[in-house]
Enzyme design. Structure first.
Site, PDB file in Angstrom:
ATOM      1  CG  ASN A  94       3.022   3.544  -1.866  1.00  0.00           C
ATOM      2  OD1 ASN A  94       3.397   2.369  -1.924  1.00  0.00           O
ATOM      3  ND2 ASN A  94       1.748   3.882  -1.720  1.00  0.00           N
ATOM      4  CD1 TRP A  95       8.744   3.045  -5.261  1.00  0.00           C
ATOM      5  CD2 TRP A  95      10.005   1.181  -5.292  1.00  0.00           C
ATOM      6  NE1 TRP A  95      10.071   3.429  -5.288  1.00  0.00           N
ATOM      7  CE2 TRP A  95      10.869   2.308  -5.307  1.00  0.00           C
ATOM      8  CE3 TRP A  95      10.576  -0.096  -5.298  1.00  0.00           C
ATOM      9  CZ2 TRP A  95      12.262   2.184  -5.331  1.00  0.00           C
ATOM     10  CZ3 TRP A  95      11.963  -0.214  -5.328  1.00  0.00           C
ATOM     11  CH2 TRP A  95      12.790   0.913  -5.346  1.00  0.00           C
ATOM     12  CE  LYS A  96       0.188   4.039  -4.947  1.00  0.00           C
ATOM     13  NZ  LYS A  96      -0.997   4.714  -5.417  1.00  0.00           N
ATOM     14  CG  HIS A 135      -2.249   3.750   0.351  1.00  0.00           C
ATOM     15  ND1 HIS A 135      -3.152   3.570  -0.669  1.00  0.00           N
ATOM     16  CD2 HIS A 135      -1.354   4.663  -0.086  1.00  0.00           C
ATOM     17  CE1 HIS A 135      -2.808   4.351  -1.690  1.00  0.00           C
ATOM     18  NE2 HIS A 135      -1.707   5.019  -1.355  1.00  0.00           N
ATOM     19  CD  GLU A 172      -3.554   2.491  -4.152  1.00  0.00           C
ATOM     20  OE1 GLU A 172      -2.532   1.847  -3.860  1.00  0.00           O
ATOM     21  OE2 GLU A 172      -3.525   3.501  -4.880  1.00  0.00           O
ATOM     22  CD  GLU A 199      -1.298   9.023  -0.288  1.00  0.00           C
ATOM     23  OE1 GLU A 199      -0.333   9.278  -1.002  1.00  0.00           O
ATOM     24  OE2 GLU A 199      -1.742   7.879  -0.115  1.00  0.00           O
ATOM     25  N   GLY A 219      -3.278   8.477  -8.407  1.00  0.00           N
ATOM     26  CA  GLY A 219      -3.105   7.752  -9.658  1.00  0.00           C
ATOM     27  C   GLY A 219      -4.013   8.237 -10.780  1.00  0.00           C
ATOM     28  CB  SER A 268      -1.574  13.124  -9.330  1.00  0.00           C
ATOM     29  OG  SER A 268      -2.427  12.006  -9.598  1.00  0.00           O
ATOM     30  N   GLY A 292       3.501   8.080  -5.558  1.00  0.00           N
ATOM     31  CA  GLY A 292       3.227   6.785  -6.164  1.00  0.00           C
ATOM     32  C   GLY A 292       3.858   6.687  -7.543  1.00  0.00           C
ATOM     33  N   GLY A 293       3.072   6.929  -8.570  1.00  0.00           N
ATOM     34  CA  GLY A 293       3.515   6.750  -9.954  1.00  0.00           C
ATOM     35  C   GLY A 293       4.864   7.384 -10.273  1.00  0.00           C
TER      36      GLY A 293
HETATM   37  P1  PGA Z   1       0.143   8.635  -6.997  1.00  0.00           P
HETATM   38  O1  PGA Z   1      -0.022   7.776  -5.659  1.00  0.00           O
HETATM   39  O2  PGA Z   1       1.344   9.552  -6.779  1.00  0.00           O
HETATM   40  O3  PGA Z   1       0.384   7.623  -8.084  1.00  0.00           O
HETATM   41  O4  PGA Z   1      -1.111   9.406  -7.185  1.00  0.00           O
HETATM   42  C1  PGA Z   1       0.197   8.334  -4.399  1.00  0.00           C
HETATM   43  C2  PGA Z   1      -0.082   7.311  -3.322  1.00  0.00           C
HETATM   44  O5  PGA Z   1      -1.067   6.573  -3.426  1.00  0.00           O
HETATM   45  O6  PGA Z   1       0.670   7.227  -2.331  1.00  0.00           O
END
Ligand code: PGA
Length: 250
Positions: free
Chosen positions: A9-11, A96, A98, A166, A172, A212, A233-234
């Site tokens: 997930n590149w956000k 998600h 966010e 999640e 993150g 993470s 994500g990251g």
């Molecule tokens: P993260 O994000 O790996 O940067 O913690 C995961 C996500 O929100 O899908």
């Protein structure tokens, strides 16, 4: 036996040109070493078409990060499911944290989006997870169960749905849930799916962990009995790290 699934997930990261480069880097880093698990990339809407071209002919799926629940109309700034289908998306990430936290999405609107995405023949990654306050108050089971129930309301079956657990406190933050903490919630989610759709559907549904995930902790998380891959994500923004995480799922 459930086939594991790892999705990046590149956000809100990467320009179109950078997305092309990252997608090519991921393909190169993956090589042909891993066909045992399913892999997907979710760039921004803007880069979907470009990344689709890079992925053409590979087994890596294209995923979107969200979509609206109407087909078209006066919804400035939004993107619809038919548009995502036309650009070649196989998956759409929905709900998600966010989106819930910063854009006011609720179980009700997530549910509408899920139905629309399924209607258009794409698969859904439904994200659920508790906040730190909810975990500390011991209410994570109730929170996650009600997100699953609310998100799937009146959805006939879950064969085209992946659930991503999640925990918001792990996204993150560098703070990963321990494999035991994650396994506990994955088992809760599987029980909830069994209650709603029966034992066979619960046994078949894939439940990813997100929050993470890194090359250093992926193998342990993915070795847990109810963890069927990850939403990354990251670490998905670095081709080598993402490929290492995929290999941990193979
Ligand atoms: P993260 O994000 O790996 O940067 O913690 C995961 C996500 O929100 O899908």
């Amino acid at each position: 036996m459930r086939r594991k699934i790892v999705v990046g997930n590149w956000k809100m990261n990467k320009t179109v040109a950078e997305s092309r480069e990252l997608a090519s880097g991921v393909l190169a880093a993956l090589g042909t070493s891993c066909s045992a698990c399913e892999v997907g990339l979710a760039p921004t809407f803007l880069a979907l078409d470009t990344v689709r071209h890079v992925l053409e002919g590979s087994a890596v799926a294209l995923a979107a990060q969200n979509c609206h629940y109407e087909d078209d109309g006066a919804y400035t700034g939004e993107v619809s499911a038919p548009m995502l289908q036309a650009v070649g998306c196989g998956y759409v990430i929905l709900g998600h944290s966010e989106r819930r936290q910063y854009f006011g999405e609720t179980d009700e609107t997530v549910n509408l989006r899920i139905k629309k995405v399924l209607e258009k023949g794409m698969k859904v990654i439904l994200c659920v997870g508790e906040t730190l306050e909810e975990r500390e108050a011991g209410s994570f089971e109730a929170v996650v169960s009600s997100q699953v129930k609310g998100g799937l309301k009146d959805v006939a079956g879950v064969s085209d749905i992946v659930i991503a657990y999640e925990p918001v406190w792990a996204i993150g933050t560098g703070k990963t849930a321990s494999s035991e903490q994650a396994q506990e919630v994955h088992a809760i989610i599987r029980r909830k799916v069994a209650e709603l759709y029966g034992a066979d559907a619960a046994e078949a549904i894939r439940i990813q962990y997100g929050g993470s995930v890194k090359p250093s902790n992926a193998a342990e998380l993915f070795s847990m009995p109810d963890i069927d891959g990850g939403l990354i994500g990251g670490a998905a923004l670095k081709a080598d790290d993402f490929a290492a995480i995929v290999r941990a799922a193979c």
